[in-house]
Design a protein around this motif. Structure first.
Motif, mmCIF file in Angstrom:
data_model
loop_
_atom_site.group_PDB
_atom_site.id
_atom_site.type_symbol
_atom_site.label_atom_id
_atom_site.label_comp_id
_atom_site.label_asym_id
_atom_site.label_seq_id
_atom_site.Cartn_x
_atom_site.Cartn_y
_atom_site.Cartn_z
ATOM 1 N N ARG A 142 0.725 -1.176 -0.168
ATOM 2 C CA ARG A 142 0.059 0.060 0.143
ATOM 3 C C ARG A 142 0.758 1.291 0.006
ATOM 4 N NH1 ARG A 142 -3.715 -1.185 4.897
ATOM 5 N NH2 ARG A 142 -1.901 -1.869 5.854
ATOM 6 N N ARG A 143 1.971 1.297 0.577
ATOM 7 C CA ARG A 143 2.956 2.361 0.819
ATOM 8 C C ARG A 143 3.901 2.451 -0.361
ATOM 9 N NH1 ARG A 143 4.620 1.879 6.837
ATOM 10 N NH2 ARG A 143 4.772 0.081 5.903
ATOM 11 N N LYS A 144 3.725 3.177 -1.258
ATOM 12 C CA LYS A 144 4.778 3.183 -2.313
ATOM 13 C C LYS A 144 6.171 3.298 -1.962
ATOM 14 C CE LYS A 144 5.558 4.701 -7.223
ATOM 15 N NZ LYS A 144 6.787 3.733 -7.121
ATOM 16 N N ASP A 145 6.674 4.346 -1.131
ATOM 17 C CA ASP A 145 8.022 4.385 -0.560
ATOM 18 C C ASP A 145 8.399 3.150 -0.025
ATOM 19 O OD1 ASP A 145 6.076 4.832 1.469
ATOM 20 O OD2 ASP A 145 7.610 5.808 2.542
ATOM 21 N N VAL A 146 7.806 2.346 0.850
ATOM 22 C CA VAL A 146 8.126 1.278 1.446
ATOM 23 C C VAL A 146 8.418 0.095 0.348
ATOM 24 C CG1 VAL A 146 7.572 -0.296 3.259
ATOM 25 C CG2 VAL A 146 7.159 1.862 3.540
ATOM 26 N N LEU A 147 7.439 0.306 -0.799
ATOM 27 C CA LEU A 147 7.269 -0.907 -1.981
ATOM 28 C C LEU A 147 8.720 -0.504 -2.449
ATOM 29 C CD1 LEU A 147 5.910 -3.296 -3.280
ATOM 30 C CD2 LEU A 147 4.709 -1.237 -4.535
ATOM 31 N N ASP A 148 9.009 0.619 -2.866
ATOM 32 C CA ASP A 148 10.024 0.892 -3.858
ATOM 33 C C ASP A 148 11.574 0.345 -3.148
ATOM 34 O OD1 ASP A 148 8.597 2.042 -5.875
ATOM 35 O OD2 ASP A 148 8.699 4.102 -4.869
ATOM 36 N N THR A 149 11.408 0.682 -1.852
ATOM 37 C CA THR A 149 12.493 0.040 -1.131
ATOM 38 C C THR A 149 12.904 -1.399 -0.891
ATOM 39 O OG1 THR A 149 12.519 1.962 0.507
ATOM 40 C CG2 THR A 149 13.643 -0.138 1.347
ATOM 41 N N ALA A 150 11.644 -2.161 -0.673
ATOM 42 C CA ALA A 150 11.495 -3.653 -1.126
ATOM 43 C C ALA A 150 11.894 -4.061 -2.132
ATOM 44 C CB ALA A 150 10.245 -4.100 -0.759
ATOM 45 N N VAL A 151 11.636 -3.500 -3.432
ATOM 46 C CA VAL A 151 11.949 -3.751 -4.878
ATOM 47 C C VAL A 151 13.486 -3.610 -4.811
ATOM 48 C CG1 VAL A 151 12.070 -3.190 -7.270
ATOM 49 C CG2 VAL A 151 9.591 -3.378 -5.913
ATOM 50 N N ALA A 152 14.094 -2.523 -4.310
ATOM 51 C CA ALA A 152 15.571 -2.376 -4.422
ATOM 52 C C ALA A 152 16.145 -3.684 -3.630
ATOM 53 C CB ALA A 152 15.895 -0.955 -3.919
ATOM 54 N N GLU A 153 15.610 -3.747 -2.497
ATOM 55 C CA GLU A 153 16.354 -5.022 -1.461
ATOM 56 C C GLU A 153 16.323 -6.383 -2.399
ATOM 57 O OE1 GLU A 153 15.284 -5.794 2.588
ATOM 58 O OE2 GLU A 153 14.784 -3.737 2.626
ATOM 59 N N ILE A 154 15.163 -6.567 -3.058
ATOM 60 C CA ILE A 154 14.925 -7.910 -3.679
ATOM 61 C C ILE A 154 15.994 -8.042 -4.828
ATOM 62 C CG2 ILE A 154 13.451 -9.277 -4.980
ATOM 63 C CD1 ILE A 154 11.289 -8.161 -3.122
#
Length: 101
Positions: free
Chosen positions: A67-79
């Motif tokens: 739901r939170r784009k900023d947190v989602l973007d961080t997760a994508v970068a981690e993966i």
């Protein structure tokens, strides 16, 4: 005694003593090759850990939602490069439709 983390034949983590030759025996990390996954709520916690594990085991692409784009973007970068983030709430049908676009 020194122990090492292993993946057993069921895909679960276990702890075992290292082999005499120093190599850790592991299940095939390419068993998900050619597969695509979709994980909802994967910005943090168990969903994020699952997405990372899928990529580690060879999955070609993993789509994650959050739901939170900023947190989602961080997760994508981690993966890494095999991850695609799709912002949205699974309780919202319009957001779910975006997964198919």
């Amino acid at each position: 005694m020194n122990t090492a983390t292993e993946i057993n034949s069921f895909g679960a983590l276990s702890h075992a003593a290292p082999k005499a030759d120093g190599l850790i025996q592991r299940a095939s990390f390419k068993r998900l090759a050619g597969k695509v996954g979709v994980i909802t709520g994967a910005s943090t916690g168990m969903g994020l850990a699952t997405a990372k594990r899928f990529v580690l085991e060879g999955m070609d692409r993993v789509f994650i939602t959050g739901r939170r784009k900023d947190v989602l973007d961080t997760a994508v970068a981690e993966i890494g490069e095999k991850a695609t983030g799709v912002p949205g709430d699974v309780a919202n049908l319009n957001d779910l439709d975006r997964l198919y676009e």
